[in-house]
Design an enzyme around this catalytic site. Structure first.
Site, PDB file in Angstrom:
ATOM      1  N   GLY A  85    -114.391 -23.115  -5.600  1.00  0.00           N
ATOM      2  CA  GLY A  85    -113.465 -22.083  -4.782  1.00  0.00           C
ATOM      3  C   GLY A  85    -113.281 -21.434  -4.044  1.00  0.00           C
ATOM      4  O   GLY A  85    -112.765 -20.462  -3.898  1.00  0.00           O
ATOM      5  N   SER A  90    -112.336 -21.168  -0.277  1.00  0.00           N
ATOM      6  CA  SER A  90    -111.056 -20.695   0.493  1.00  0.00           C
ATOM      7  C   SER A  90    -110.291 -20.605   0.765  1.00  0.00           C
ATOM      8  O   SER A  90    -109.209 -20.134   1.458  1.00  0.00           O
ATOM      9  CB  SER A  90    -110.870 -22.585   0.572  1.00  0.00           C
ATOM     10  OG  SER A  90    -110.018 -22.721  -1.572  1.00  0.00           O
ATOM     11  N   ASP A 150    -113.041 -32.124  -6.727  1.00  0.00           N
ATOM     12  CA  ASP A 150    -112.034 -31.535  -8.460  1.00  0.00           C
ATOM     13  C   ASP A 150    -113.091 -31.020  -9.610  1.00  0.00           C
ATOM     14  O   ASP A 150    -113.822 -31.985 -10.103  1.00  0.00           O
ATOM     15  CB  ASP A 150    -111.532 -32.236  -8.826  1.00  0.00           C
ATOM     16  CG  ASP A 150    -110.177 -31.783 -10.386  1.00  0.00           C
ATOM     17  OD1 ASP A 150    -110.798 -30.839 -10.271  1.00  0.00           O
ATOM     18  OD2 ASP A 150    -109.459 -33.108 -10.133  1.00  0.00           O
ATOM     19  N   VAL A 151    -113.523 -29.500 -10.035  1.00  0.00           N
ATOM     20  CA  VAL A 151    -114.111 -29.066 -10.972  1.00  0.00           C
ATOM     21  C   VAL A 151    -113.357 -29.922 -12.267  1.00  0.00           C
ATOM     22  O   VAL A 151    -114.908 -29.838 -13.047  1.00  0.00           O
ATOM     23  CB  VAL A 151    -114.534 -27.981 -10.937  1.00  0.00           C
ATOM     24  CG1 VAL A 151    -115.160 -27.139  -9.525  1.00  0.00           C
ATOM     25  CG2 VAL A 151    -112.814 -26.596 -11.492  1.00  0.00           C
ATOM     26  N   ASN A 202    -116.706 -20.570  -9.507  1.00  0.00           N
ATOM     27  CA  ASN A 202    -115.344 -19.697  -9.595  1.00  0.00           C
ATOM     28  C   ASN A 202    -114.094 -20.195  -9.669  1.00  0.00           C
ATOM     29  O   ASN A 202    -113.377 -19.793  -9.856  1.00  0.00           O
ATOM     30  CB  ASN A 202    -115.471 -18.553  -8.264  1.00  0.00           C
ATOM     31  CG  ASN A 202    -114.258 -18.076  -7.343  1.00  0.00           C
ATOM     32  OD1 ASN A 202    -114.329 -17.153  -8.230  1.00  0.00           O
ATOM     33  ND2 ASN A 202    -114.264 -19.055  -6.672  1.00  0.00           N
ATOM     34  N   SER A 230    -113.087 -13.546 -16.931  1.00  0.00           N
ATOM     35  CA  SER A 230    -112.073 -12.440 -16.300  1.00  0.00           C
ATOM     36  C   SER A 230    -111.799 -11.399 -18.120  1.00  0.00           C
ATOM     37  O   SER A 230    -112.710 -11.982 -19.088  1.00  0.00           O
ATOM     38  CB  SER A 230    -110.840 -13.555 -16.861  1.00  0.00           C
ATOM     39  OG  SER A 230    -109.139 -12.441 -16.079  1.00  0.00           O
ATOM     40  N   TYR A 247    -105.857 -19.030 -21.179  1.00  0.00           N
ATOM     41  CA  TYR A 247    -106.538 -18.510 -20.033  1.00  0.00           C
ATOM     42  C   TYR A 247    -107.416 -18.232 -20.879  1.00  0.00           C
ATOM     43  O   TYR A 247    -108.896 -18.033 -20.118  1.00  0.00           O
ATOM     44  CB  TYR A 247    -105.866 -18.111 -19.388  1.00  0.00           C
ATOM     45  CG  TYR A 247    -106.731 -17.583 -17.541  1.00  0.00           C
ATOM     46  CD1 TYR A 247    -106.906 -17.970 -16.696  1.00  0.00           C
ATOM     47  CD2 TYR A 247    -106.861 -16.115 -17.063  1.00  0.00           C
ATOM     48  CE1 TYR A 247    -107.887 -17.243 -15.340  1.00  0.00           C
ATOM     49  CE2 TYR A 247    -107.846 -15.354 -16.211  1.00  0.00           C
ATOM     50  CZ  TYR A 247    -107.812 -15.753 -15.230  1.00  0.00           C
ATOM     51  OH  TYR A 247    -108.913 -15.658 -14.149  1.00  0.00           O
ATOM     52  N   ALA A 258    -109.055 -17.819 -23.766  1.00  0.00           N
ATOM     53  CA  ALA A 258    -109.861 -18.769 -24.407  1.00  0.00           C
ATOM     54  C   ALA A 258    -111.130 -19.879 -23.258  1.00  0.00           C
ATOM     55  O   ALA A 258    -112.134 -18.820 -24.025  1.00  0.00           O
ATOM     56  CB  ALA A 258    -108.527 -19.860 -25.182  1.00  0.00           C
ATOM     57  N   LYS A 302    -111.935 -18.037 -20.566  1.00  0.00           N
ATOM     58  CA  LYS A 302    -112.193 -17.365 -19.646  1.00  0.00           C
ATOM     59  C   LYS A 302    -113.297 -16.863 -20.743  1.00  0.00           C
ATOM     60  O   LYS A 302    -114.671 -16.311 -20.710  1.00  0.00           O
ATOM     61  CB  LYS A 302    -111.730 -16.142 -19.299  1.00  0.00           C
ATOM     62  CG  LYS A 302    -110.795 -16.718 -17.869  1.00  0.00           C
ATOM     63  CD  LYS A 302    -111.995 -16.857 -16.581  1.00  0.00           C
ATOM     64  CE  LYS A 302    -111.048 -17.799 -15.550  1.00  0.00           C
ATOM     65  NZ  LYS A 302    -112.043 -18.186 -14.490  1.00  0.00           N
TER      66      LYS A 302
END
Length: 243
Positions: A9, A11, A60-61, A87, A140, A153, A155, A157
């Site tokens: 990530g 970019s 694509d991760v 990231n 996060s 999100y 859950a 993180k």
């Protein structure tokens, strides 16, 4: 020969700031992107303008097979990574009753499954270097304290934190450290928050401002450095005092 770091990530936003900072620290950077090729090219150009070394990698991760094949091919061609900054991630916010199956699945597959998808093909080659290593996982503050409208999100993180702590135990004898950075409210230039929500957030930030991407990058720089070799299995939150 420069040690190589993969930054997923990279970019834009935090990922770009970390990639550029680690390049300044003397690492060769593998700049990962999924869809934003132009952003990745700009990151690479910024690194090279300051005398750094970078190359691009695209996958694509959330796609396990694609991650494995692409990373293994890159390692076969260029050698193992000394470090990885995991990231890349997405957000699909909404009140829990309003979340769709895709809102849940896409966030879990991208933000949490990427831990396995990206790191698994990297670990054995990293061990094979016999030179230690560094893994930094971007979690996060939502993974630490939960956040309204971010059940999916939070859950994902939180899961990253548990996975990182367990992996740190497994890799400690190899002198490979694994740590989490848990950013709070960071100004990435593309913050998608309603003004009222931002005002409410500021009320619980003692420093009364958003963090900057270069501040997160500075923390990543330290954790990736040789002097941080005794720090592992930690979650460091950079959040202006929110918690």
């Amino acid at each position: 020969m420069k040690r190589t770091i993969l930054v997923t990530g990279a970019s834009k936003g935090i990922g770009k700031a970390i990639a550029c900072k680690l390049s300044q620290d003397g690492f060769a950077i593998v700049v990962h992107y999924h869809n934003d090729k132009q952003g990745a090219i700009e990151t690479k150009n910024d690194i090279e303008k300051t005398g750094g070394t970078a190359r691009l990698i695209q996958f694509d991760v959330s796609n396990r097979i694609q991650c494995k094949q692409t990373i293994e091919a890159d390692i076969e061609l260029h050698g193992a990574y000394y470090g990885v900054v995991n990231n890349a991630g997405i957000i699909r916010d909404g009140a829990f009753p309003a979340l769709t199956d895709d809102d849940w699945n896409n966030v879990i597959h991208t933000d949490l499954d990427s831990f396995y998808n990206v790191l698994h093909p990297c670990i054995m080659p990293m061990i094979g270097l016999r030179n230690g290593g560094r893994i930094i996982v971007i979690s996060s503050i939502s993974g630490l304290m939960g956040n309204r409208g971010q059940v999916n999100y939070s859950a994902a993180k939180a899961g990253l934190i548990g996975a990182s702590k367990a992996l740190a135990l497994e890799l400690a004898k190899r002198k490979i450290t694994v740590n989490c950075i848990a950013p709070g409210l960071i100004d990435t230039g593309i913050l998608d928050m309603e003004p009222i929500a931002l005002q409410e957030a500021m009320k619980i930030i003692p420093l009364k401002r958003m963090g900057q991407v270069n501040e997160v990058a500075g923390l990543a720089s330290y954790l990736m450095s040789d002097i941080a070799g005794y720090i592992t299995r930690q979650v460091i939150s950079i959040n202006g005092g929110m918690i």
